[in-house]
Write an enzyme that holds these catalytic residues in place. Structure first.
Site, PDB file in Angstrom:
ATOM      1  N   TYR A 131       1.062  -1.149  -0.120  1.00 61.36           N
ATOM      2  CA  TYR A 131       0.037   0.208   0.067  1.00 61.36           C
ATOM      3  C   TYR A 131       0.918   1.350  -0.050  1.00 61.36           C
ATOM      4  CZ  TYR A 131      -2.733   3.791   1.619  1.00 61.36           C
ATOM      5  OH  TYR A 131      -3.407   5.032   1.641  1.00 61.36           O
ATOM      6  N   SER A 143      -3.596  13.442   6.714  1.00 59.80           N
ATOM      7  CA  SER A 143      -4.668  13.269   5.726  1.00 59.80           C
ATOM      8  C   SER A 143      -5.922  12.944   6.389  1.00 59.80           C
ATOM      9  CB  SER A 143      -4.209  11.812   5.152  1.00 59.80           C
ATOM     10  OG  SER A 143      -5.288  11.172   4.313  1.00 59.80           O
ATOM     11  N   GLN A 183      -5.385  17.782   5.105  1.00 58.94           N
ATOM     12  CA  GLN A 183      -5.522  17.603   3.829  1.00 58.94           C
ATOM     13  C   GLN A 183      -6.987  16.843   3.847  1.00 58.94           C
ATOM     14  OE1 GLN A 183      -5.795  14.110   2.756  1.00 58.94           O
ATOM     15  NE2 GLN A 183      -6.694  14.660   0.675  1.00 58.94           N
ATOM     16  N   TYR A 214     -10.473  15.371   1.587  1.00 63.03           N
ATOM     17  CA  TYR A 214     -11.019  14.921   0.454  1.00 63.03           C
ATOM     18  C   TYR A 214     -12.693  15.504   0.859  1.00 63.03           C
ATOM     19  CZ  TYR A 214      -7.313  11.577  -0.558  1.00 63.03           C
ATOM     20  OH  TYR A 214      -6.048  11.020  -0.849  1.00 63.03           O
ATOM     21  N   ARG A 229      -5.779   0.424  -7.581  1.00 57.41           N
ATOM     22  CA  ARG A 229      -4.410  -0.089  -7.071  1.00 57.41           C
ATOM     23  C   ARG A 229      -4.366  -1.723  -7.124  1.00 57.41           C
ATOM     24  NH1 ARG A 229      -4.932   4.683  -2.794  1.00 57.41           N
ATOM     25  NH2 ARG A 229      -5.193   6.348  -4.451  1.00 57.41           N
ATOM     26  N   HIS A 284      -0.581  12.641  -7.697  1.00 59.17           N
ATOM     27  CA  HIS A 284      -0.909  11.794  -6.289  1.00 59.17           C
ATOM     28  C   HIS A 284       0.098  10.819  -6.194  1.00 59.17           C
ATOM     29  CE1 HIS A 284      -4.742  11.437  -3.957  1.00 59.17           C
ATOM     30  NE2 HIS A 284      -3.872  10.474  -3.481  1.00 59.17           N
ATOM     31  N   ARG A 328      -0.693   7.334  -7.813  1.00 56.32           N
ATOM     32  CA  ARG A 328      -1.630   6.618  -7.240  1.00 56.32           C
ATOM     33  C   ARG A 328      -3.109   6.694  -7.877  1.00 56.32           C
ATOM     34  NH1 ARG A 328       0.103   4.017  -2.682  1.00 56.32           N
ATOM     35  NH2 ARG A 328      -1.728   4.156  -1.324  1.00 56.32           N
TER      36      ARG A 328
END
Length: 403
Positions: free
Chosen positions: A26, A108, A129, A131, A166, A277, A280
């Site tokens: 990961y 994050s 950060q 999203y 991924r 990114h 990713r």
């Protein structure tokens, strides 16, 4: 006796050894065939550094300011999800390392430790950060919590209209906490140092989303929820909404096109991050370093331009700044340190980058990292056959020697 650590790559090797494959893959991997991931590093490596030797470089200035905040070196610890799965309370440990060293830390949305956990453990304001989800109540709550925690900047990630595929994560069945399967049970049990260490972790799930939604306890369920929340209509108006309700520094991450960079200036963002990114998201995208110069040229001095994408050495920082970046962010470099040795590993990564940066500046004749002469960072010159200048080939004497 353990092997001495002389580079970030040594930390990467230790992280690979300490972590189960499900976690290391990961951290280490990218989307699809990992073309973008590889381009980030290949294109940085392909750049050349020209030496200037007859200069006094006994005093080298490496500190800068990033959106008004001092940084000991031109680098911030970039936001990475699930850092708390590599080391117990990982985000808190990394934030403490960043504060001790003197660089910004960004947490994050998909962290294990929460906004409040990091705020309680540190005294220096950190960045958050975000999203954005379709559920505005979640967005509003996260922004409010970041504001109440004293976060000095908000990094809004732009490149997540859909989630990049991924392959390794899907193959490994990544979940939080890691889901035991026939495929990964033995691998997890064969890493007792990691397993015992994680027993000290305060949290076992997504700290920022715990309490916001019930799906946060399992990555598979959370992934389904997030994918249902991705909004292909995410556009300039969405960013304007964030700019309106967030009254501190706003940084837009995921800028890879000059048009988006100009729009960021127009809406009043304080900085942009040229980033794909970390390879990713869109597999097959150009490297971050390849598009950096045209973006810097498009916006000039109207906004701070940061770089993210493949930083592994201090020389990489010089290359990015020589191409016009004001400063850089790094994700994997510090994550390898965290996974290898916790807070000490993060500090080790930062000190390695600092020393490499200092050495690179000395050898390229630089005394201020914020003022790099044009031409210091350049494409590798093409090889020419030996011979007289302009002859286009070997000298007659050399040719005769090989007859």
């Amino acid at each position: 006796m353990s092997t001495p650590i002389s580079s970030v790559f040594d930390l990467e090797a230790r992280a690979r050894k300490r972590l189960p494959a499900v976690i290391f893959d990961y951290v280490h991997g990218g989307a699809g065939m990992e073309l973008t991931l590889q381009r980030n590093q290949d294109d940085l490596c392909a750049l050349a550094l020209r030496q200037h030797d007859m200069r006094d470089v006994s005093h080298r200035q490496m500190s800068v300011k990033m959106v008004g905040e001092p940084a000991t070196i031109p680098l911030a610890i970039g936001p990475t999800g699930l850092a708390g799965l590599t080391w117990a309370n990982g985000e808190v440990e990394a934030a403490k390392a960043a504060e001790h060293f003197g660089v910004p830390f960004c947490l994050s949305t998909m962290s294990i430790c929460s906004i409040e956990d990091v705020a309680d453990a540190t005294s220096r304001p950190f960045w958050f950060q975000l999203y954005l989800m379709k559920e505005h109540k979640v967005n509003e709550s996260l922004i409010r919590r970041a504001h109440e925690a004293g976060c000095s900047a908000l990094i809004l990630t732009l490149d997540l209209h859909v989630q990049g595929k991924r392959w390794a994560d899907a193959r490994n069945g990544l979940s939080v906490p890691p889901r035991l399967t026939l495929h990964n049970t033995w691998d997890i049990l064969s890493h007792p140092r990691w397993l015992v260490g994680m027993a000290r972790s305060k949290r076992r799930t997504f700290g920022n989303l715990q309490g916001e939604l019930k799906q946060a306890k399992n990555l598979s369920a959370l992934t389904q929820w997030i994918e249902s929340q991705f909004d292909p209509s995410f556009d300039l108006d969405t960013v304007k909404w964030v700019r309106k309700i967030w009254d501190r520094k706003l940084i837009l991450k995921g800028i890879m096109h000059v048009d988006d960079a100009r729009l960021a200036v127009d809406i009043g963002a304080d900085a942009i991050i040229v980033s794909n990114h970390g390879g990713r998201q869109l597999d097959g995208a150009p490297s971050s370093i390849s598009v950096l110069p045209e973006i810097v040229e498009a916006v000039g001095d109207r906004i701070e331009v940061f770089f993210d994408g493949g930083i592994r050495t201090g020389g990489d920082i010089v290359k990015a700044m020589g191409y016009g970046a004001r400063a850089c962010l790094s994700g994997r470099a510090w994550l390898y340190g965290l996974a290898a040795e916790g807070m000490d590993g993060v500090l080790c990564a930062l000190h390695l980058l600092e020393q490499e940066l200092s050495d690179c500046m000395a050898l390229t004749g630089l005394d201020d990292v914020a003022h790099i002469d044009p031409g210091v960072v350049t494409a590798q010159p093409a090889l020419r056959p030996p011979g007289r200048p302009g002859s286009g080939g070997p000298s007659p004497e050399l040719r005769s020697a090989y007859r």
